[in-house]
Design an enzyme around this catalytic site. Structure first.
Site, PDB file in Angstrom:
ATOM      1  N   ARG A 148     -20.059  10.242 -38.179  1.00  0.00           N
ATOM      2  CA  ARG A 148     -20.529  11.489 -37.581  1.00  0.00           C
ATOM      3  C   ARG A 148     -21.194  11.157 -36.249  1.00  0.00           C
ATOM      4  O   ARG A 148     -21.686  10.042 -36.037  1.00  0.00           O
ATOM      5  CB  ARG A 148     -21.525  12.190 -38.502  1.00  0.00           C
ATOM      6  CG  ARG A 148     -20.955  12.621 -39.849  1.00  0.00           C
ATOM      7  CD  ARG A 148     -22.014  13.320 -40.677  1.00  0.00           C
ATOM      8  NE  ARG A 148     -21.498  13.821 -41.947  1.00  0.00           N
ATOM      9  CZ  ARG A 148     -21.560  13.160 -43.103  1.00  0.00           C
ATOM     10  NH1 ARG A 148     -22.135  11.964 -43.130  1.00  0.00           N
ATOM     11  NH2 ARG A 148     -21.055  13.686 -44.207  1.00  0.00           N
ATOM     12  N   LYS A 172     -25.978  12.208 -44.422  1.00  0.00           N
ATOM     13  CA  LYS A 172     -26.578  13.487 -44.763  1.00  0.00           C
ATOM     14  C   LYS A 172     -27.310  13.403 -46.092  1.00  0.00           C
ATOM     15  O   LYS A 172     -26.821  12.813 -47.045  1.00  0.00           O
ATOM     16  CB  LYS A 172     -25.506  14.577 -44.839  1.00  0.00           C
ATOM     17  CG  LYS A 172     -25.064  15.108 -43.487  1.00  0.00           C
ATOM     18  CD  LYS A 172     -24.130  16.293 -43.664  1.00  0.00           C
ATOM     19  CE  LYS A 172     -23.758  16.910 -42.334  1.00  0.00           C
ATOM     20  NZ  LYS A 172     -22.861  18.077 -42.506  1.00  0.00           N
ATOM     21  N   HIS A 237     -16.324  15.241 -33.606  1.00  0.00           N
ATOM     22  CA  HIS A 237     -15.991  15.700 -34.954  1.00  0.00           C
ATOM     23  C   HIS A 237     -14.477  15.769 -35.142  1.00  0.00           C
ATOM     24  O   HIS A 237     -13.975  15.500 -36.239  1.00  0.00           O
ATOM     25  CB  HIS A 237     -16.626  17.065 -35.214  1.00  0.00           C
ATOM     26  CG  HIS A 237     -16.910  17.307 -36.664  1.00  0.00           C
ATOM     27  ND1 HIS A 237     -17.733  16.492 -37.414  1.00  0.00           N
ATOM     28  CD2 HIS A 237     -16.453  18.274 -37.514  1.00  0.00           C
ATOM     29  CE1 HIS A 237     -17.790  16.946 -38.651  1.00  0.00           C
ATOM     30  NE2 HIS A 237     -17.011  18.013 -38.744  1.00  0.00           N
ATOM     31  N   ARG A 240     -13.331  12.412 -36.017  1.00  0.00           N
ATOM     32  CA  ARG A 240     -13.627  12.126 -37.428  1.00  0.00           C
ATOM     33  C   ARG A 240     -12.553  12.767 -38.311  1.00  0.00           C
ATOM     34  O   ARG A 240     -12.097  12.159 -39.278  1.00  0.00           O
ATOM     35  CB  ARG A 240     -15.019  12.664 -37.762  1.00  0.00           C
ATOM     36  CG  ARG A 240     -15.421  12.580 -39.237  1.00  0.00           C
ATOM     37  CD  ARG A 240     -16.890  12.997 -39.352  1.00  0.00           C
ATOM     38  NE  ARG A 240     -17.251  13.453 -40.677  1.00  0.00           N
ATOM     39  CZ  ARG A 240     -17.655  12.668 -41.676  1.00  0.00           C
ATOM     40  NH1 ARG A 240     -17.701  11.355 -41.489  1.00  0.00           N
ATOM     41  NH2 ARG A 240     -17.988  13.157 -42.844  1.00  0.00           N
ATOM     42  N   HIS A 263     -18.806  12.540 -48.247  1.00  0.00           N
ATOM     43  CA  HIS A 263     -18.855  13.890 -48.786  1.00  0.00           C
ATOM     44  C   HIS A 263     -19.433  13.886 -50.196  1.00  0.00           C
ATOM     45  O   HIS A 263     -19.012  13.108 -51.046  1.00  0.00           O
ATOM     46  CB  HIS A 263     -17.444  14.504 -48.842  1.00  0.00           C
ATOM     47  CG  HIS A 263     -16.878  14.825 -47.500  1.00  0.00           C
ATOM     48  ND1 HIS A 263     -15.529  15.007 -47.264  1.00  0.00           N
ATOM     49  CD2 HIS A 263     -17.489  15.020 -46.301  1.00  0.00           C
ATOM     50  CE1 HIS A 263     -15.343  15.283 -45.995  1.00  0.00           C
ATOM     51  NE2 HIS A 263     -16.505  15.299 -45.390  1.00  0.00           N
ATOM     52  N   TYR A 272      -8.551  18.076 -46.149  1.00  0.00           N
ATOM     53  CA  TYR A 272      -7.697  17.195 -45.363  1.00  0.00           C
ATOM     54  C   TYR A 272      -6.305  17.033 -45.955  1.00  0.00           C
ATOM     55  O   TYR A 272      -5.490  16.279 -45.427  1.00  0.00           O
ATOM     56  CB  TYR A 272      -8.353  15.811 -45.221  1.00  0.00           C
ATOM     57  CG  TYR A 272      -9.595  15.853 -44.399  1.00  0.00           C
ATOM     58  CD1 TYR A 272      -9.536  15.927 -43.013  1.00  0.00           C
ATOM     59  CD2 TYR A 272     -10.855  15.847 -45.000  1.00  0.00           C
ATOM     60  CE1 TYR A 272     -10.686  15.993 -42.253  1.00  0.00           C
ATOM     61  CE2 TYR A 272     -12.010  15.909 -44.236  1.00  0.00           C
ATOM     62  CZ  TYR A 272     -11.913  15.980 -42.867  1.00  0.00           C
ATOM     63  OH  TYR A 272     -13.045  16.048 -42.120  1.00  0.00           O
TER      64      TYR A 272
END
Length: 298
Positions: A148, A172, A237, A240, A263, A272
């Site tokens: 990120r 995150k 992004h 990514r 994730h 994806y």
């Protein structure tokens, strides 16, 4: 109202302790639950089906994604109330369930990525100074490891070692993940590191801090423009997303991809899977176990 506050506080405490929810997640839950409590006159805990149906009506002018989020928060809240014995029923069936239309991520095809790296090679050959060297290191980490933007610009100076093909990254929610670093990326970082002061806290220093996300965006868009790609198509992004999509097209396992991207939910990674339908047909025709059976019979 006091009963609502106590129940909401207990619910948030459970989320933090048992589910390990991040601070921003807790704040979002608290905001949605307190807002619902106010709309129901402080009777959220004891609200019935009719009251929640009315609550859904109050949300009609909101975006579907917002309604979906609020409904999800209340459903989890009422499930908690049942588990803890606050009530014996679950009225959340009356809450709206809007079908959210999640946009597919913007991606770059292999040709566009090749054009970006060709432009990087041109700049390094023709432009003196450390700018191209730094930009190559940034691009190799964005596209080669799927970092990120915030994770990338805030990397500590010694985060990437020439003899270690991975790093442990805290992303995150404070969750750690293993991020593989390609040989190309390590070589690019090693070349750039020679220009970074040894006492720097950051791998990509700028002034008294590190390179900003805004500056990173500017650098990437300028690179795209020089490579003949519309700048609006390219961002950290998007790179990514390209990392994820191209890995999946190359046969990467979805669970492995989930770990690489950091994730928390596999559903986030499943976006994806919008790979070329022709490739999926070819995959079935070549890999399905019945293919061998048919071949033997003919």
């Amino acid at each position: 109202m006091n009963e609502d506050r106590q129940a909401i506080a207990a619910f948030l405490e459970m989320l933090a302790a048992e589910a390990g929810a991040a601070r921003n997640t807790l704040l979002a839950y608290e905001r949605d639950l307190r807002g619902a409590s106010e709309l129901l006159g402080g009777r959220l805990v004891m609200a019935g089906v009719d009251a929640l149906s009315g609550l859904g009506a109050e949300w009609m002018d909101l975006k579907r994604a917002t309604v979906a989020r609020k409904s999800a928060a209340l459903r989890r809240f009422y499930a908690f109330l049942q588990d803890e014995g606050y009530r014996t029923d679950d009225p959340s069936t009356a809450l709206p369930r809007p079908v959210s239309e999640r946009a597919l991520p913007k991606i770059l095809d292999h040709q566009a990525v090749d054009a970006l790296f060709a432009e990087l090679a041109r700049q390094k050959a023709e432009i003196s100074g450390t700018g191209p060297v730094r930009l190559i290191a940034l691009m190799e980490l964005l596209y080669g490891s799927g970092l990120r933007a915030t994770e990338l610009v805030s990397l500590p100076r010694a985060a990437i070692s020439p003899d270690k093909p991975f790093l442990i990254l805290k992303g995150k929610g404070g969750k750690e993940r293993l991020v593989p670093i390609s040989d190309r990326a390590r070589a690019a970082v090693a070349e750039w590191s020679a220009f970074v002061p040894r006492d720097s806290l950051w791998l990509f220093p700028s002034g008294k801090s590190h390179l900003s996300r805004v500056r990173l965006y500017q650098l990437i868009k300028a690179l795209a423009a020089n490579a003949g790609i519309p700048p609006e198509r390219v961002s950290p992004h998007v790179l990514r997303h390209a990392f994820a999509t191209h890995l999946l097209e190359g046969g990467a396992d979805l669970r492995a991809l989930q770990m690489l991207l950091g994730h928390a939910d596999i559903a986030t990674t499943q976006i994806y899977t919008h790979v070329d339908s022709r490739r999926l047909v070819e995959l079935v025709n070549s890999r399905h176990p019945l293919v061998d059976v048919r071949a033997k019979r003919t």
